[in-house]
Scaffold this active site. Structure first.
Site, short mmCIF file in Angstrom:
data_model
loop_
_atom_site.label_atom_id
_atom_site.label_comp_id
_atom_site.label_asym_id
_atom_site.label_seq_id
_atom_site.Cartn_x
_atom_site.Cartn_y
_atom_site.Cartn_z
N ASP A 1 12.12 31.90 96.12
CA ASP A 1 11.66 32.96 95.22
C ASP A 1 10.58 32.32 94.35
OD1 ASP A 1 11.46 35.09 93.24
OD2 ASP A 1 13.44 35.74 93.92
N ARG B 1 21.38 43.56 87.68
CA ARG B 1 21.82 43.48 89.08
C ARG B 1 21.76 42.06 89.66
NH1 ARG B 1 16.93 44.98 88.30
NH2 ARG B 1 15.21 44.24 89.56
N CYS C 1 10.30 62.81 103.39
CA CYS C 1 10.86 61.76 104.26
C CYS C 1 12.37 61.88 104.25
CB CYS C 1 10.35 60.37 103.87
SG CYS C 1 11.04 59.73 102.34
N LEU D 1 18.76 41.37 84.89
CA LEU D 1 20.16 40.96 84.76
C LEU D 1 21.14 42.08 85.05
CD1 LEU D 1 19.80 38.73 81.58
CD2 LEU D 1 19.74 38.04 83.98
N CYS E 1 11.42 48.00 93.70
CA CYS E 1 12.48 48.41 92.78
C CYS E 1 11.97 48.49 91.35
CB CYS E 1 13.63 47.43 92.84
SG CYS E 1 14.62 47.63 94.31
#
Ligand SMILES: [Zn+2]
Length: 391
Positions: free
Chosen positions: A66, A77, A349, A75, A193
């Site tokens: 990363d 998740r 969609c 934090l 996200c």
């Protein structure tokens, strides 16, 4: 070759006894885990539960890749990190937490993340790749790199309340990510996200499933998700799996491939998605409309409103709204000139994620009236056509 597997110490046999008690795993399965090298890409919402479970399970070597730093809004998740690690490299923070969880674990830190330049060399050092990234560019890169490295890739993704998991394993004859979605969406149409929100606990479910698939692959037990896409609807509490096969026209693993190398240009994330969220100049045309409003507009003005379904052919074969234009998201850039600029385009969609990308993309390219149908065909099936087949 079981004889070449590491011998477990008494401390390890004790620590992993609840695995070893399972006939399907036993001492040999646990030794396979100890021998295994797993790369987790992304120390985020999916990588956190995946890496924590893999570390606790007794994986011998865990790589973590990363390039971001820990931020407070992660934090909610990203359980690898805590408040004290805000501002720190995610990999440093994750490695500390993982080492603390299991002293038998060897952690390799890849703070530079995975790039088209380093992917081949890094993947070469691992047996299984776990993709916990949150954007299309990284997913295609990881997919292609795993294919070229001949390593299984455990894919996971989340969006709002929905998750997906699959195993792409070309050596075992399975299809790849591009067999499902042949090309990345257009550059600049890629919100992650960070723009749309995601339920933290959903990441726990999906990342945990990824660790489970990884353990199954290493110990050769059960039925891995090769050639199957598992979808999870957290609000309905419903899991479904869909079989899909290798696509003969896949640009990567098909019979006449067009992709032979990892090309950095292919994976450019392009312009920042935030740029496409400025919809003010579209005035009264809302960015998102409900299925009820979409239905009302379609009924009221069939000549003024066009429904554009951007799902893949295998999806529109399951269910579709009639009439609608069928243009898979990946074909939008080359076929958008076919779309009328004097009509209100309603983009549809599965759940509203891809269509939101397309809505932003078309707006940024001068289409004056484009709206995303919120909730996608799933919401349509629930509210407008209850007899429609869902998936
Ligand atoms: Zn493929």
């Amino acid at each position: 070759m079981p004889d070449s597997l590491p011998v477990l110490s008494p401390a390890e046999l004790s620590r992993y006894s609840r695995h070893i008690l399972l006939d399907e795993i036993g001492v040999e399965g646990q030794r396979r885990l100890a021998a295994a090298r797993v790369l987790v890409i992304g120390a985020g919402g999916l990588g956190s539960p995946a890496a924590l479970y893999l570390a606790a399970a007794g994986i011998g070597t865990l790589g973590i890749a990363d390039l971001d730093e820990v931020e407070e809004h992660n934090l909610q998740r990203q359980l690898l990190h805590d408040s004290a690690s805000i501002g720190e490299s995610k990999v440093t923070s994750a490695a500390r937490r993982l080492r603390a969880s299991n002293p038998h674990l060897r952690v390799i830190e890849h703070r530079e993340g995975i790039t088209a330049e380093n992917a081949a060399q890094i993947f070469d050092g691992y047996d299984v790749i776990v993709d916990g990234t949150d954007n299309f560019a990284a997913r295609y890169l990881n997919n292609d790199a795993a294919f070229f490295a001949r390593k299984p890739l455990v894919f996971g993704s989340v969006y709002k309340f929905e998750g997906q998991v699959a195993v792409f394993h070309s050596v075992a004859g399975g299809p790849c990510y591009r067999c499902l979605f042949p090309e990345p969406p257009a550059s600049g149409s890629i919100p992650g996200c960070s723009e749309v929100g995601v339920l933290g606990a959903l990441c726990g479910v999906v990342g945990s499933l990824q660790s489970l698939e990884t353990i199954k692959l290493i110990t050769a037990i059960g039925e891995p998700l090769i050639g199957r896409l598992l979808t999870y609807d957290a609000l309905a509490q419903r899991f479904q799996t869909f079989a899909f096969t290798r696509n003969a026209s896949c640009p990567l693993c098909g019979t006449t491939p067009s992709i032979y190398t990892l090309n950095a240009a292919t994976f450019s994330a392009g312009e920042t998605p935030a740029k496409f969220h400025d919809a003010t100049k579209f005035g009264a045309i809302p960015l998102e409309i409900s299925v009820a409003e979409a239905k009302r507009r379609l009924d009221a003005g069939a000549t003024r409103t066009v429904l554009v379904d951007v799902r893949e052919p295998w999806e529109t074969a399951i269910c579709r709204v009639t009439p609608s234009e069928l243009i898979p998201m990946r074909q939008i850039p080359e076929r958008m000139e076919m779309l009328p600029k004097d009509r209100h385009l309603l983009i549809l969609c599965h759940h509203g994620a891809r269509s939101l990308n397309v809505t932003h993309f078309l707006r940024a390219r001068g289409f004056p009236a484009v709206s995303n149908v919120s909730g996608g065909i799933t919401a349509w099936a629930e509210q407008i056509e209850p007899s429609m087949t869902r998936y």
